[in-house]
Design an enzyme around this catalytic site. Structure first.
Site, mmCIF file in Angstrom:
data_model
loop_
_atom_site.group_PDB
_atom_site.id
_atom_site.type_symbol
_atom_site.label_atom_id
_atom_site.label_comp_id
_atom_site.label_asym_id
_atom_site.label_seq_id
_atom_site.Cartn_x
_atom_site.Cartn_y
_atom_site.Cartn_z
ATOM 1 N NE ARG A 170 -2.139 -1.168 3.533
ATOM 2 C CZ ARG A 170 -2.129 -2.356 4.132
ATOM 3 N NH1 ARG A 170 -2.923 -3.304 3.718
ATOM 4 N NH2 ARG A 170 -1.340 -2.586 5.161
ATOM 5 N NE ARG A 221 8.138 -1.344 12.715
ATOM 6 C CZ ARG A 221 7.176 -0.446 12.502
ATOM 7 N NH1 ARG A 221 7.400 0.618 11.760
ATOM 8 N NH2 ARG A 221 5.981 -0.588 13.038
ATOM 9 C CD GLU A 239 13.083 3.398 15.201
ATOM 10 O OE1 GLU A 239 12.033 3.597 15.842
ATOM 11 O OE2 GLU A 239 13.107 3.206 13.991
ATOM 12 C CG HIS A 265 9.442 5.345 13.808
ATOM 13 N ND1 HIS A 265 9.807 4.071 14.153
ATOM 14 C CD2 HIS A 265 8.354 5.200 13.017
ATOM 15 C CE1 HIS A 265 8.971 3.189 13.612
ATOM 16 N NE2 HIS A 265 8.073 3.866 12.908
HETATM 17 C C1 DGY Z 1 3.606 1.905 11.733
HETATM 18 O O1 DGY Z 1 2.395 2.087 11.696
HETATM 19 O O2 DGY Z 1 4.093 0.772 11.664
HETATM 20 C C2 DGY Z 1 4.478 3.091 11.875
HETATM 21 O O3 DGY Z 1 5.817 2.762 11.836
HETATM 22 C C3 DGY Z 1 4.121 3.809 13.164
HETATM 23 O O4 DGY Z 1 4.783 5.009 13.215
#
Ligand code: DGY
Length: 321
Positions: free
Chosen positions: A156, A238, A267, A285
């Protein structure tokens, strides 16, 4: 007696108002991250948890929470939750897909443009009072328009990023474990290539894959060496998808040109090597962090929690059992 739920981090008032008719709510509105011991203690007498990616839900925690029926992540990524352990403990786990795609896609573009045009470097130079006038060769950057954008992961968010590239008249190539449907490729104007072709051809490589043992260090020394010396790497997916130490070495040696990063290994403790580099744009983030989107994420997680504790199948159940 209402079911008891724990909200592990600060949430919007709207979320508290929505949940309070259904549950006896304890919320960590002071927003101090809960260490594993405190999290387990606070969840031990609860039926539900509204949790975030800073909370690890694993077998050790679940064994201390006999009443727990649902953990609802305020995030689309759910690598903080051991789904197998949840299923074994008969705990439903949910996430928040769909509501953050546009906002995360927008921020990916903020990173692309900032890294390509060296905005962070230029701004800090200006703020330090070092600017002594216009120069022809000052902060020469990389053109984004008409460049080749390589998207690893055309889910998405990857699709949103691709569609925004149309305005920059870019060539878009992508790689994913499965080739996208022809309609998606058409809407995104994206061509499927293998991972190596993508790394070699792209001027900008952007990552939109979930983190798992399969995607751990998807980009490491070897992959960075395949990229153009002018190329820019963007990661708003990530931490752990990129080998940060290898990236720092590549940025330092000029193996690649620059990077824009919203996520990191370990993190919030970044590898200090990043702070010594000028050719990297760093963000804490925040790719999904518009007020509207973070509220939608929290409300969706809250709706999942209400459904789960009412004995229904929550809309975003990750571990049907
Ligand atoms: C998620 O929704 O996985 C995002 O990284 C949150 O900030």
């Amino acid at each position: 007696m209402k079911p008891r739920v724990l909200i592990t981090r600060e949430v919007f008032d709207e979320v508290l108002e929505f949940l309070s008719p259904y549950f006896e709510v304890t919320s960590n509105q002071s927003d101090i991250p809960l260490n594993p011991e405190t999290l387990a203690t606070r969840l031990s007498d609860k039926q539900g948890g509204l949790i975030t990616l800073t909370d690890t839900i694993d077998q050790a925690l679940l064994s201390r929470c006999p009443n727990l029926k649902a953990v609802c992540n305020i995030a689309v990524g759910y690598n903080n939750i051991d789904l197998k352990a949840c299923t074994e403990a008969k705990v439903m786990a949910t996430n928040t897909p769909g509501v953050l795609d546009d906002t995360t896609g927008d921020f990916t573009w903020a990173l692309i443009l900032a890294a390509a045009r060296r905005l962070n470097e230029a701004e800090s130079y200006l703020r330090k009072g070092e600017w002594d006038g216009w120069k022809l060769k000052q902060f020469l950057g990389l053109d984004v328009h008409h460049a080749t954008l390589g998207i690893l992961g055309l889910g998405r968010i990857g699709q949103v990023v691709a569609q925004r590239a149309i305005g920059f008249e870019m060539k878009v190539i992508y790689h994913d474990v499965r080739r996208a449907a022809p309609e998606i490729e058409q809407v995104c104007r994206a061509s499927f290539v293998n991972k190596d072709e993508l790394l070699v051809q792209a001027d900008i490589v952007t990552l939109h894959v979930p983190y798992s043992s399969v995607t751990h260090h998807l980009i490491g020394k070897q992959e960075l060496e395949r990229m153009k010396p002018t190329a820019i790497l963007i990661n708003a997916s990530r931490g752990g998808v990129v080998d940060d130490a290898a990236l720092i070495a590549a940025l330092r040696s000029g193996t690649i040109g620059g990077a824009g990063l919203d996520v990191f290994e370990n993190e919030p403790k970044l590898n200090p090597g990043f702070f010594e580099l000028k050719n990297v744009v760093l963000a804490p983030h925040i790719a999904s962090s518009s007020r509207a989107t973070r509220l939608k994420m929290a409300m969706l997680a809250a709706q999942n929690l209400v459904a789960a504790l009412a004995g229904k199948t929550p809309p975003n159940l990750l571990n049907p059992f």
